[in-house]
Design a protein around this motif. Structure first.
Motif, PDB file in Angstrom:
ATOM      1  N   PRO A  88       0.703  -1.083   0.067  1.00  0.00           N
ATOM      2  CA  PRO A  88      -0.018  -0.117   0.084  1.00  0.00           C
ATOM      3  C   PRO A  88       0.944   1.400  -0.014  1.00  0.00           C
ATOM      4  CG  PRO A  88      -0.948  -1.618   1.503  1.00  0.00           C
ATOM      5  CD  PRO A  88       0.299  -2.192   0.993  1.00  0.00           C
ATOM      6  N   ARG A  89       1.869   1.195   0.612  1.00  0.00           N
ATOM      7  CA  ARG A  89       2.920   2.474   0.736  1.00  0.00           C
ATOM      8  C   ARG A  89       3.426   2.839  -0.652  1.00  0.00           C
ATOM      9  NH1 ARG A  89       6.382  -1.222   3.625  1.00  0.00           N
ATOM     10  NH2 ARG A  89       8.116  -1.541   2.654  1.00  0.00           N
ATOM     11  N   ASP A  90       3.558   2.058  -1.627  1.00  0.00           N
ATOM     12  CA  ASP A  90       3.982   2.407  -2.874  1.00  0.00           C
ATOM     13  C   ASP A  90       2.731   2.959  -3.878  1.00  0.00           C
ATOM     14  OD1 ASP A  90       5.946  -0.715  -3.269  1.00  0.00           O
ATOM     15  OD2 ASP A  90       6.246   1.198  -2.365  1.00  0.00           O
ATOM     16  N   PHE A  91       1.493   3.092  -3.248  1.00  0.00           N
ATOM     17  CA  PHE A  91       0.580   3.544  -4.076  1.00  0.00           C
ATOM     18  C   PHE A  91      -0.061   5.051  -3.521  1.00  0.00           C
ATOM     19  CE2 PHE A  91      -1.052   0.331  -6.775  1.00  0.00           C
ATOM     20  CZ  PHE A  91      -0.254  -1.068  -6.539  1.00  0.00           C
ATOM     21  N   GLY A  92      -0.502   5.812  -4.333  1.00  0.00           N
ATOM     22  CA  GLY A  92      -0.981   7.255  -4.051  1.00  0.00           C
ATOM     23  C   GLY A  92      -2.271   7.465  -4.709  1.00  0.00           C
ATOM     24  N   SER A  93      -2.729   8.560  -4.476  1.00  0.00           N
ATOM     25  CA  SER A  93      -4.162   9.072  -4.798  1.00  0.00           C
ATOM     26  C   SER A  93      -5.175   8.076  -4.492  1.00  0.00           C
ATOM     27  CB  SER A  93      -3.897   9.242  -6.533  1.00  0.00           C
ATOM     28  OG  SER A  93      -3.074  10.133  -6.966  1.00  0.00           O
ATOM     29  N   TRP A  94      -5.192   7.805  -3.502  1.00  0.00           N
ATOM     30  CA  TRP A  94      -6.261   6.921  -2.974  1.00  0.00           C
ATOM     31  C   TRP A  94      -7.752   7.548  -3.055  1.00  0.00           C
ATOM     32  CZ3 TRP A  94      -5.379   1.714  -1.285  1.00  0.00           C
ATOM     33  CH2 TRP A  94      -4.046   1.558  -1.147  1.00  0.00           C
ATOM     34  N   GLY A  95      -8.729   6.886  -3.653  1.00  0.00           N
ATOM     35  CA  GLY A  95     -10.259   6.944  -3.528  1.00  0.00           C
ATOM     36  C   GLY A  95     -10.652   6.770  -2.189  1.00  0.00           C
ATOM     37  N   GLN A  96     -11.886   7.056  -1.959  1.00  0.00           N
ATOM     38  CA  GLN A  96     -12.648   7.110  -0.786  1.00  0.00           C
ATOM     39  C   GLN A  96     -13.183   5.640  -0.469  1.00  0.00           C
ATOM     40  OE1 GLN A  96     -12.641   9.631   1.588  1.00  0.00           O
ATOM     41  NE2 GLN A  96     -11.351  10.213   0.482  1.00  0.00           N
ATOM     42  N   GLY A  97     -13.158   4.829  -1.366  1.00  0.00           N
ATOM     43  CA  GLY A  97     -13.719   3.500  -1.564  1.00  0.00           C
ATOM     44  C   GLY A  97     -15.154   3.114  -1.626  1.00  0.00           C
ATOM     45  N   THR A  98     -15.454   2.008  -1.930  1.00  0.00           N
ATOM     46  CA  THR A  98     -16.795   1.642  -2.119  1.00  0.00           C
ATOM     47  C   THR A  98     -16.802   0.208  -1.277  1.00  0.00           C
ATOM     48  OG1 THR A  98     -18.440   1.036  -3.719  1.00  0.00           O
ATOM     49  CG2 THR A  98     -16.328   0.147  -4.341  1.00  0.00           C
ATOM     50  N   GLN A  99     -18.229   0.184  -0.631  1.00  0.00           N
ATOM     51  CA  GLN A  99     -18.433  -0.940   0.088  1.00  0.00           C
ATOM     52  C   GLN A  99     -19.010  -2.068  -0.553  1.00  0.00           C
ATOM     53  OE1 GLN A  99     -18.123  -1.481   3.856  1.00  0.00           O
ATOM     54  NE2 GLN A  99     -18.449  -3.678   3.319  1.00  0.00           N
ATOM     55  N   VAL A 100     -18.443  -3.274  -0.535  1.00  0.00           N
ATOM     56  CA  VAL A 100     -19.064  -4.435  -1.007  1.00  0.00           C
ATOM     57  C   VAL A 100     -19.410  -5.385   0.236  1.00  0.00           C
ATOM     58  CG1 VAL A 100     -18.507  -6.548  -2.281  1.00  0.00           C
ATOM     59  CG2 VAL A 100     -17.795  -4.294  -3.094  1.00  0.00           C
TER      60      VAL A 100
END
Length: 123
Positions: free
Chosen positions: A107-119
């Protein structure tokens, strides 16, 4: 910085399918990789799948291989995650993010995270 927005989550029954979308606010560097992660209640965020925007090359977590498919539509700046044969263990908030590094699952290699969607998968 590009902003990512996830959509498509919902409540489904075991064995059902869903398609999640991750739309970017603008065109990202095409060499970038867009990835999907998920966080189940009480667990760490885990990598699910990734795709290089240029070539369409993909990689997956072992837990979802054969059931989930990641794809992209570069004209729409959108990456999709097709979830098939869903199981209760797939219940989580699903996030998308991006990285310049193909093959990374940290995860620390990624950026620009979205807010997420619940499944939620429940009978």
């Amino acid at each position: 910085q590009v902003q990512l927005a996830e959509s498509g989550g919902g409540l489904v029954q075991p064995g059902d399918s869903l398609t999640l979308s991750c739309e970017a606010s603008r065109r990202a560097f095409m060499t970038y990789v867009r990835g999907w992660f998920r966080r189940a209640p009480g667990k760490e965020r885990e990598f699910v799948a990734g795709i290089r925007l240029t070539s369409g090359n993909t990689y997956y977590a072992d837990s979802v291989k054969g059931r989930f498919t990641i794809s992209r539509d570069t004209a729409k700046n959108t990456v999709y995650l097709q979830l098939n044969n869903l199981e209760p263990e797939d219940t989580a908030v699903y996030y998308c993010a991006q990285t310049p590094t193909f093959g990374t699952t940290r995860p620390r290699d990624f950026g620009s995270w979205g807010q997420g969607t619940q499944v939620t998968v429940s009978s």
